[in-house]
Design a protein around this motif. Structure first.
Motif, PDB file in Angstrom:
ATOM      1  N   ASN A  45      39.897  18.759  28.760  1.00  0.00           N
ATOM      2  CA  ASN A  45      39.131  18.435  29.964  1.00  0.00           C
ATOM      3  C   ASN A  45      39.163  19.503  31.055  1.00  0.00           C
ATOM      4  OD1 ASN A  45      38.270  15.428  29.612  1.00  0.00           O
ATOM      5  ND2 ASN A  45      40.379  15.503  28.917  1.00  0.00           N
ATOM      6  N   PHE A  46      40.039  20.479  30.957  1.00  0.00           N
ATOM      7  CA  PHE A  46      40.235  21.442  32.029  1.00  0.00           C
ATOM      8  C   PHE A  46      39.213  22.573  31.945  1.00  0.00           C
ATOM      9  CE2 PHE A  46      43.189  25.041  33.610  1.00  0.00           C
ATOM     10  CZ  PHE A  46      42.666  24.958  34.886  1.00  0.00           C
ATOM     11  N   GLU A  47      38.355  22.678  32.945  1.00  0.00           N
ATOM     12  CA  GLU A  47      37.396  23.773  33.058  1.00  0.00           C
ATOM     13  C   GLU A  47      37.864  24.743  34.143  1.00  0.00           C
ATOM     14  OE1 GLU A  47      34.834  24.393  31.154  1.00  0.00           O
ATOM     15  OE2 GLU A  47      35.193  22.594  29.952  1.00  0.00           O
ATOM     16  N   PRO A  48      37.531  26.035  34.035  1.00  0.00           N
ATOM     17  CA  PRO A  48      37.957  26.996  35.065  1.00  0.00           C
ATOM     18  C   PRO A  48      37.406  26.633  36.438  1.00  0.00           C
ATOM     19  CG  PRO A  48      37.115  28.121  33.117  1.00  0.00           C
ATOM     20  CD  PRO A  48      36.784  26.669  32.947  1.00  0.00           C
ATOM     21  N   VAL A  49      38.176  26.958  37.463  1.00  0.00           N
ATOM     22  CA  VAL A  49      37.732  26.827  38.854  1.00  0.00           C
ATOM     23  C   VAL A  49      37.370  28.223  39.341  1.00  0.00           C
ATOM     24  CG1 VAL A  49      38.403  26.187  41.201  1.00  0.00           C
ATOM     25  CG2 VAL A  49      39.229  24.849  39.247  1.00  0.00           C
ATOM     26  N   ILE A  50      36.156  28.382  39.852  1.00  0.00           N
ATOM     27  CA  ILE A  50      35.680  29.693  40.293  1.00  0.00           C
ATOM     28  C   ILE A  50      35.360  29.622  41.783  1.00  0.00           C
ATOM     29  CG2 ILE A  50      33.946  31.501  39.989  1.00  0.00           C
ATOM     30  CD1 ILE A  50      33.543  30.352  37.117  1.00  0.00           C
ATOM     31  N   ILE A  51      35.984  30.475  42.573  1.00  0.00           N
ATOM     32  CA  ILE A  51      35.740  30.546  44.015  1.00  0.00           C
ATOM     33  C   ILE A  51      35.042  31.874  44.302  1.00  0.00           C
ATOM     34  CG2 ILE A  51      36.775  30.488  46.316  1.00  0.00           C
ATOM     35  CD1 ILE A  51      39.056  28.841  45.124  1.00  0.00           C
ATOM     36  N   GLU A  52      33.718  31.824  44.228  1.00  0.00           N
ATOM     37  CA  GLU A  52      32.866  32.983  44.462  1.00  0.00           C
ATOM     38  C   GLU A  52      33.338  34.145  43.590  1.00  0.00           C
ATOM     39  OE1 GLU A  52      33.151  33.267  48.712  1.00  0.00           O
ATOM     40  OE2 GLU A  52      31.992  31.434  49.020  1.00  0.00           O
ATOM     41  N   ASP A  53      33.352  35.375  44.138  1.00  0.00           N
ATOM     42  CA  ASP A  53      33.852  36.521  43.371  1.00  0.00           C
ATOM     43  C   ASP A  53      35.311  36.810  43.700  1.00  0.00           C
ATOM     44  OD1 ASP A  53      33.571  37.447  45.946  1.00  0.00           O
ATOM     45  OD2 ASP A  53      32.664  39.362  45.390  1.00  0.00           O
ATOM     46  N   PHE A  54      35.947  35.854  44.353  1.00  0.00           N
ATOM     47  CA  PHE A  54      37.313  36.055  44.847  1.00  0.00           C
ATOM     48  C   PHE A  54      38.374  35.637  43.836  1.00  0.00           C
ATOM     49  CE2 PHE A  54      40.846  34.044  47.411  1.00  0.00           C
ATOM     50  CZ  PHE A  54      41.491  35.241  47.718  1.00  0.00           C
ATOM     51  N   LEU A  55      38.197  34.463  43.217  1.00  0.00           N
ATOM     52  CA  LEU A  55      39.298  33.884  42.433  1.00  0.00           C
ATOM     53  C   LEU A  55      38.759  33.027  41.300  1.00  0.00           C
ATOM     54  CD1 LEU A  55      42.372  33.120  42.126  1.00  0.00           C
ATOM     55  CD2 LEU A  55      41.917  31.259  43.741  1.00  0.00           C
ATOM     56  N   VAL A  56      39.403  33.133  40.145  1.00  0.00           N
ATOM     57  CA  VAL A  56      39.206  32.171  39.064  1.00  0.00           C
ATOM     58  C   VAL A  56      40.569  31.589  38.707  1.00  0.00           C
ATOM     59  CG1 VAL A  56      39.349  33.927  37.232  1.00  0.00           C
ATOM     60  CG2 VAL A  56      38.264  31.728  36.770  1.00  0.00           C
ATOM     61  N   ILE A  57      40.626  30.264  38.575  1.00  0.00           N
ATOM     62  CA  ILE A  57      41.814  29.550  38.124  1.00  0.00           C
ATOM     63  C   ILE A  57      41.472  28.984  36.754  1.00  0.00           C
ATOM     64  CG2 ILE A  57      43.447  27.694  38.600  1.00  0.00           C
ATOM     65  CD1 ILE A  57      42.479  27.906  41.585  1.00  0.00           C
ATOM     66  N   ARG A  58      42.199  29.403  35.741  1.00  0.00           N
ATOM     67  CA  ARG A  58      41.835  29.039  34.373  1.00  0.00           C
ATOM     68  C   ARG A  58      43.069  28.766  33.531  1.00  0.00           C
ATOM     69  NH1 ARG A  58      42.479  33.404  30.785  1.00  0.00           N
ATOM     70  NH2 ARG A  58      43.000  35.377  31.820  1.00  0.00           N
ATOM     71  N   ALA A  59      42.844  28.164  32.383  1.00  0.00           N
ATOM     72  CA  ALA A  59      43.911  27.983  31.401  1.00  0.00           C
ATOM     73  C   ALA A  59      43.967  29.210  30.494  1.00  0.00           C
ATOM     74  CB  ALA A  59      43.655  26.730  30.578  1.00  0.00           C
ATOM     75  N   SER A  60      45.063  29.352  29.762  1.00  0.00           N
ATOM     76  CA  SER A  60      45.252  30.540  28.931  1.00  0.00           C
ATOM     77  C   SER A  60      44.217  30.638  27.817  1.00  0.00           C
ATOM     78  CB  SER A  60      46.660  30.529  28.326  1.00  0.00           C
ATOM     79  OG  SER A  60      46.867  29.351  27.561  1.00  0.00           O
TER      80      SER A  60
END
Length: 272
Positions: free
Chosen positions: A81-96
């Motif tokens: 269920n976990f999709e990456p979180v993308i904050i513009e061109d600043f940050l991506v929070i993702r699983a391995s």
């Protein structure tokens, strides 16, 4: 490993959800996720008292369903269920298992497990977005309510000299430690604590937590601040703005930022 009870609780407003979360936190529920119409509340099976939970829900006239999450199945559940979180061109929070995203300044790999801090909540988005506009280079940082450690990891990536990351949940500390290692961080110190220790001062203080805990720790937040300390606060609703403003309406403290996502708010202050 511990099994966890999940209560899926139907709610009619964000204000009611916030009050409900506060009451459930008082009876050992340790993690929460919210949608427009539902609160998902998590508690270790050994700590769960169904009658006590019913009494806590009674004033809110809420219906709920109960599920048992087997600890051995948790990794599979979030991986599905976990999709990456993308904050513009600043940050991506993702699983391995997600591929790196090109053109993004910072990449954080998170294995949320039972601390349920995947970065999807609006307040985490607000905190990370506000951190983009702050100079972290060679700064000392306190991350109060670190959860999975996302903000502490980001602070180091932005150049912090060192980061003290605090949470009152043992599982969160263990999970954050794993995430710190996976992101090759060297300057994050994790501590298990329910309040801010007054054993140092910080250039930047991050508090992505709930209104009640901010209120309880307001004096501690200010006591570990110094001239030019930046304070970012989130984890509360738009309707709480006056409460926060009253708490920090003190001589020598100025408001620097106020941003909103959905019905959630972030407020920033600086010590002058």
């Amino acid at each position: 490993m511990k099994n966890t009870i999940l209560l899926q609780i139907q709610v009619t407003s964000p204000e009611k959800a916030e009050l409900l979360i506060s009451d459930l936190a008082d009876i050992n529920f340790y993690a929460f996720e919210e949608t427009e119409s539902q609160v998902q509340a998590y508690i270790y099976e050994e700590d769960f008292d169904e009658e006590l939970s019913r009494q806590a829900l009674l004033p809110y006239n809420c219906s709920y369903t109960k599920h048992v999450i087997q600890s051995r199945n948790w990794n599979k559940t979030w991986e599905e269920n976990f999709e990456p979180v993308i904050i513009e061109d600043f940050l991506v929070i993702r699983a391995s298992f997600h591929k790196p995203l090109k053109g993004v300044q910072h990449d954080i790999i998170i294995t949320p497990k039972m601390s349920f801090g995947t970065g999807h909540h609006a307040t985490t988005y607000l905190m990370a977005k506000a951190m983009r506009d702050i100079d972290f280079k060679t700064k000392s940082v306190l991350d109060f309510g670190t959860g999975t450690g996302i903000l502490a990891i980001l602070a180091e990536k932005l150049g912090a000299k060192f980061v003290v990351a605090i949470d009152n949940d043992e599982w969160s500390i263990e999970n954050a430690q794993e995430n710190v290692i996976n992101n090759t961080c060297k300057r994050v110190e994790l501590r298990k604590a329910g309040s801010i220790p007054r054993d140092g001062v910080y250039d930047i203080i991050l508090c992505n937590i709930n209104l009640n805990i901010i209120q309880e720790n307001a004096d501690n937040i200010l006591s570990v601040s110094q001239k030019n300390t930046t304070i970012l606060l989130s984890g509360f609703l738009i309707g709480d703005v006056v409460t926060i403003e009253n708490i920090f309406a003190k001589k020598g403290v100025i408001q620097t930022v106020k941003i909103q996502k959905d019905k959630w708010l972030l407020m920033g202050y600086k010590i002058i």
